[in-house]
Enzyme design. Structure first.
Site, short mmCIF file in Angstrom:
data_model
loop_
_atom_site.label_atom_id
_atom_site.label_comp_id
_atom_site.label_asym_id
_atom_site.label_seq_id
_atom_site.Cartn_x
_atom_site.Cartn_y
_atom_site.Cartn_z
N TYR A 23 -41.51 -34.40 73.67
CA TYR A 23 -42.28 -35.19 75.10
C TYR A 23 -42.13 -34.88 76.05
O TYR A 23 -42.40 -34.72 77.22
CB TYR A 23 -43.39 -35.88 74.33
N TYR A 73 -56.66 -38.73 85.82
CA TYR A 73 -56.92 -39.61 84.65
C TYR A 73 -58.25 -40.56 85.16
O TYR A 73 -59.45 -39.26 85.17
CB TYR A 73 -55.89 -40.27 84.58
N SER A 77 -46.11 -35.30 83.75
CA SER A 77 -47.67 -35.07 83.85
C SER A 77 -48.42 -33.21 83.93
O SER A 77 -48.86 -32.88 83.44
CB SER A 77 -48.47 -35.27 83.57
N VAL A 86 -46.09 -38.26 87.18
CA VAL A 86 -46.41 -39.23 87.95
C VAL A 86 -44.99 -39.17 88.97
O VAL A 86 -44.05 -39.67 88.93
CB VAL A 86 -45.39 -40.31 86.92
O1 DON Z 1 -45.38 -40.12 79.63
C1 DON Z 1 -45.43 -40.26 80.58
O2 DON Z 1 -45.60 -41.91 80.56
C2 DON Z 1 -44.89 -39.55 81.29
N1 DON Z 1 -44.10 -38.30 80.42
C3 DON Z 1 -46.35 -38.70 82.03
C4 DON Z 1 -46.98 -39.60 82.61
C5 DON Z 1 -47.53 -38.78 83.95
O3 DON Z 1 -47.20 -37.67 84.53
C6 DON Z 1 -49.33 -39.23 84.38
N2 DON Z 1 -49.56 -38.50 85.20
N3 DON Z 1 -49.68 -38.77 86.35
#
Ligand code: DON
Length: 309
Positions: A194, A244, A67, A262
């Site tokens: 994405y 978040y 993210s 993440v």
């Molecule tokens: O969409 C997702 O689930 C991941 N590619 C990115 C989510 C993410 O990194 C949330 N961050 N804390």
């Protein structure tokens, strides 16, 4: 006057203390390649506005930006459609987990902000307009490479494939937004783009360099990719929405705009002073890097960096 500890000493100390903490959080389990990353890694890098750079620990090891890539994606989408983006996505914190679907129903398929997954999917859908996914991702990579002044930044196809295969919840968000007319492409196309966007690998050094585009107006720090106003606004979004439902906690503890992923990375900006990247793959209960947050808190305190001066 109190002596200021040299930056390299500060980073070495953070690496030797916080970086070695046995209580490291847990890796993201829902993307196969992320679940298996060695928890014992920790890196930190700082690019100062005067051009000096410092790093410690595993700062040259590439990790999945996840993210954190949303910072670059929103800059690209704003470059393409300007303020038109805000008709499709809001600018308010959601107070909910990054992959929550709850508010979308109440708010007619318009996500709260470009950093939660739903908002980031709309952002991707925006910069995808008029191109193939390959061209759109090429444009995004160009932006990141230009920002970092480093052509050795790539998309990790295995991570992208793994995420695509396990993206049921993100697909649900995409289809739901499509039902409200807030997705212009086939969800397969937008989601494919994405997932590849999230799979951009960078080391802490590369990420800190790439983040310099938000330092705005600092001479000699790479090409100016966005206006000062836009850089400020992206930082405002990072401050309010970048972590978040942990955004308030990050603002309280660190006092700087930041964006997490993440994969365990965090990019933070000390306005006018520094671009900072930290990485430790173990996450806290909000899905943000546990030791990364602690390290940012320690660094901001050591340098007396805060937007609340
Ligand atoms: O969409 C997702 O689930 C991941 N590619 C990115 C989510 C993410 O990194 C949330 N961050 N804390």
């Amino acid at each position: 006057m109190e002596a200021v500890t040299p930056m390299q000493e500060v980073l070495d100390h953070i690496n030797a203390t916080i970086g070695q903490n046995p209580d490291r959080g847990k890796t993201a389990s829902y993307i196969p390649d992320l679940a298996n990353v060695d928890l014992n890694q920790f890196g930190i890098a700082v690019c100062l506005a005067d051009g000096r750079e410092f790093h410690a620990g595993d700062a040259l090891t590439p990790f999945s930006s996840q993210s954190v890539s949303k910072v670059f994606a929103v800059a690209l989408a704003l470059g393409k459609v300007g303020d038109g983006l805000w008709s499709r996505v809001g600018r308010e914190p959601s107070g909910l987990a990054f992959d929550s679907i709850m508010l979308l129903e109440r708010e007619n398929g318009r996500p709260r902000n470009p950093f939660i997954n739903a908002g980031a999917i709309v952002t991707t859908d925006t910069y995808l307009a008029g191109s193939t996914p390959k061209e759109a991702l090429g444009g995004l990579l160009r932006f990141v490479r230009d920002a970092a002044e480093d052509s050795d930044i790539h998309i990790n196809d295995a991570v992208a494939r793994g995420e695509m295969e396990t993206a049921d919840r993100n697909f649900a968000l995409a289809y739901y937004m499509k039902s409200h007319g807030n997705l212009s492409h086939d969800p397969q196309l937008t989601m494919g783009t994405y997932c590849h966007q999230c799979a951009i690998d960078m080391s802490c050094v590369q990420l800190a360099r790439a983040g310099r585009f938000l330092l705005g107006g600092v001479k000699g720090l790479g090409p100016r990719l966005v206006s000062k106003t836009r850089a400020r606004r992206i930082q405002a979004l990072m401050m309010t929405c970048g972590h978040y439902d942990g955004s308030g906690d990050f603002a309280f503890r660190v006092g700087l705009p930041g964006k997490s992923g993440v994969g365990g990375g965090i990019l933070a900006i000390a306005p006018g002073k520094a671009s900072i990247a930290v990485w430790s793959p173990g996450l806290n209960s909000y899905g943000n890097s546990k030791l990364g947050t602690e390290a940012m808190e320690a660094l901001a305190k050591a340098q007396d960096w805060s937007v609340f001066n």
